[in-house]
Design a protein around this motif. Structure first.
Motif, PDB file in Angstrom:
ATOM      1  N   ALA A 123       0.903  -1.132   0.090  1.00  0.00           N
ATOM      2  CA  ALA A 123       0.046   0.128   0.046  1.00  0.00           C
ATOM      3  C   ALA A 123       0.915   1.167   0.094  1.00  0.00           C
ATOM      4  N   LYS A 124       1.951   1.099   0.640  1.00  0.00           N
ATOM      5  CA  LYS A 124       2.931   2.329   0.771  1.00  0.00           C
ATOM      6  C   LYS A 124       3.502   2.505  -0.580  1.00  0.00           C
ATOM      7  N   TRP A 125       3.888   1.595  -1.356  1.00  0.00           N
ATOM      8  CA  TRP A 125       4.621   1.625  -2.449  1.00  0.00           C
ATOM      9  C   TRP A 125       3.576   1.968  -3.578  1.00  0.00           C
ATOM     10  N   LYS A 126       2.275   1.689  -3.435  1.00  0.00           N
ATOM     11  CA  LYS A 126       1.207   2.208  -4.241  1.00  0.00           C
ATOM     12  C   LYS A 126       0.927   3.665  -4.169  1.00  0.00           C
ATOM     13  N   THR A 127       1.138   4.040  -2.913  1.00  0.00           N
ATOM     14  CA  THR A 127       0.962   5.649  -2.684  1.00  0.00           C
ATOM     15  C   THR A 127       1.956   6.457  -3.496  1.00  0.00           C
ATOM     16  N   PHE A 128       3.404   5.745  -3.159  1.00  0.00           N
ATOM     17  CA  PHE A 128       4.641   6.456  -3.750  1.00  0.00           C
ATOM     18  C   PHE A 128       4.451   6.411  -5.288  1.00  0.00           C
ATOM     19  N   LEU A 129       4.191   5.419  -5.823  1.00  0.00           N
ATOM     20  CA  LEU A 129       3.903   5.154  -7.425  1.00  0.00           C
ATOM     21  C   LEU A 129       2.803   6.090  -8.182  1.00  0.00           C
TER      22      LEU A 129
END
Length: 205
Positions: A123-129
Motif C-alpha cells: 500500500a505504501k508503494w502504491k501511494t509512492f507510485l
C-alpha cells in the motif's frame, strides 16, 4: 480536530487541491505554471507534517486519519484533472477513488472502535507510485507550458498522451486493486465488525 501544526499543514493540502485542479484544467499557461508549483508545495507538506508529528510526538488519532485523507484529496484532484484533459481513462480513476477513500474511512471506523489497522508495504508503494506518476505527467505539462520550442513541446505532448502513459496508469490501477484486496484480507476483523454494525442498525430499523 486538534489544531496542531502538523494538522494545519495537512489542511493546507486540502485547500491547495481545488485551486490546483482549477488552474491545471484552465488552459492558461500562467495558471498551469502555478498549479504545478502548488502541487509540489502540497507534496512537500506531506513530508513536513509527518516529520513534525514524529519529531514533537504530536501524533493524534485525528492526524492519523486526516493526513492520508489530505493526500488522497490532492492526488484525486490530479487524477480527475488528467481525465478532463483526456490523458487517462475515467474508469481507472473511479477504481482508485473507491479503493483509496474506502480504506480511509475504514481506518476512521477502526480508530473509533480502537482496533488497529494494518497498512502493508504494498500500500505504501502504491501511494509512492501514484505520486511518481502524477509528477511525471505534471513535469511534462509544466515544460510544455514554459518552452517556446514546438519540437520539444510536440515530443512531450506525444509522451503524455502515449500508450506508455496508458499502460503505466493501467499497472497502477491493478496495483491499487491488489493492495485493496490485501488491505481487506489483513483487516478482515475490522471489516467484519463494521458489517455486523451495519446489520445491527438495519435490523433495528
Amino acid at each position: 480536530m486538534k489544531f496542531s501544526l502538523p494538522n494545519i499543514i495537512s489542511l493546507i493540502r486540502v485547500i491547495i487541491a481545488p485551486i490546483f485542479f482549477l488552474m491545471l484544467i484552465s488552459g492558461e499557461y500562467g495558471l498551469i505554471h502555478i498549479s504545478c508549483i502548488l502541487y509540489l508545495i502540497g507534496a512537500v507538506t506531506d513530508y513536513i507534517d509527518g516529520w513534525l508529528a514524529r519529531k514533537y510526538q504530536d501524533i493524534t488519532s485525528w492526524g492519523k486519519f486526516f493526513d492520508p485523507l489530505a493526500d488522497k484529496i490532492l492526488t484525486t484532484s490530479a487524477f480527475i484533472a488528467f481525465v478532463i484533459l483526456h490523458i487517462i481513462p475515467l474508469w481507472m480513476v473511479i477504481v482508485i477513488i473507491i479503493r483509496d477513500f474506502g480504506t480511509t474511512f475504514l481506518r476512521a471506523y477502526a480508530d473509533n472502535i480502537d482496533k488497529p489497522i494494518v497498512t502493508s508495504l504494498l500500500a505504501k508503494w502504491k501511494t509512492f507510485l501514484q505520486m511518481l506518476f502524477i509528477a511525471y505527467i505534471l513535469t511534462g505539462i509544466f515544460i510544455i507550458s514554459i518552452v517556446d520550442n514546438p519540437n520539444l513541446g510536440g515530443l512531450l505532448n506525444d509522451m503524455i498522451y502515449s500508450s506508455y502513459t496508458y499502460v503505466a496508469m493501467l499497472l497502477l490501477t491493478l496495483l491499487t486493486i491488489w493492495s485493496g484486496i490485501e488491505y481487506i484480507i489483513q483487516n478482515k476483523g475490522v471489516i467484519n465488525s463494521l458489517w455486523l454494525t451495519i446489520l445491527g442498525k438495519n435490523n433495528a430499523s
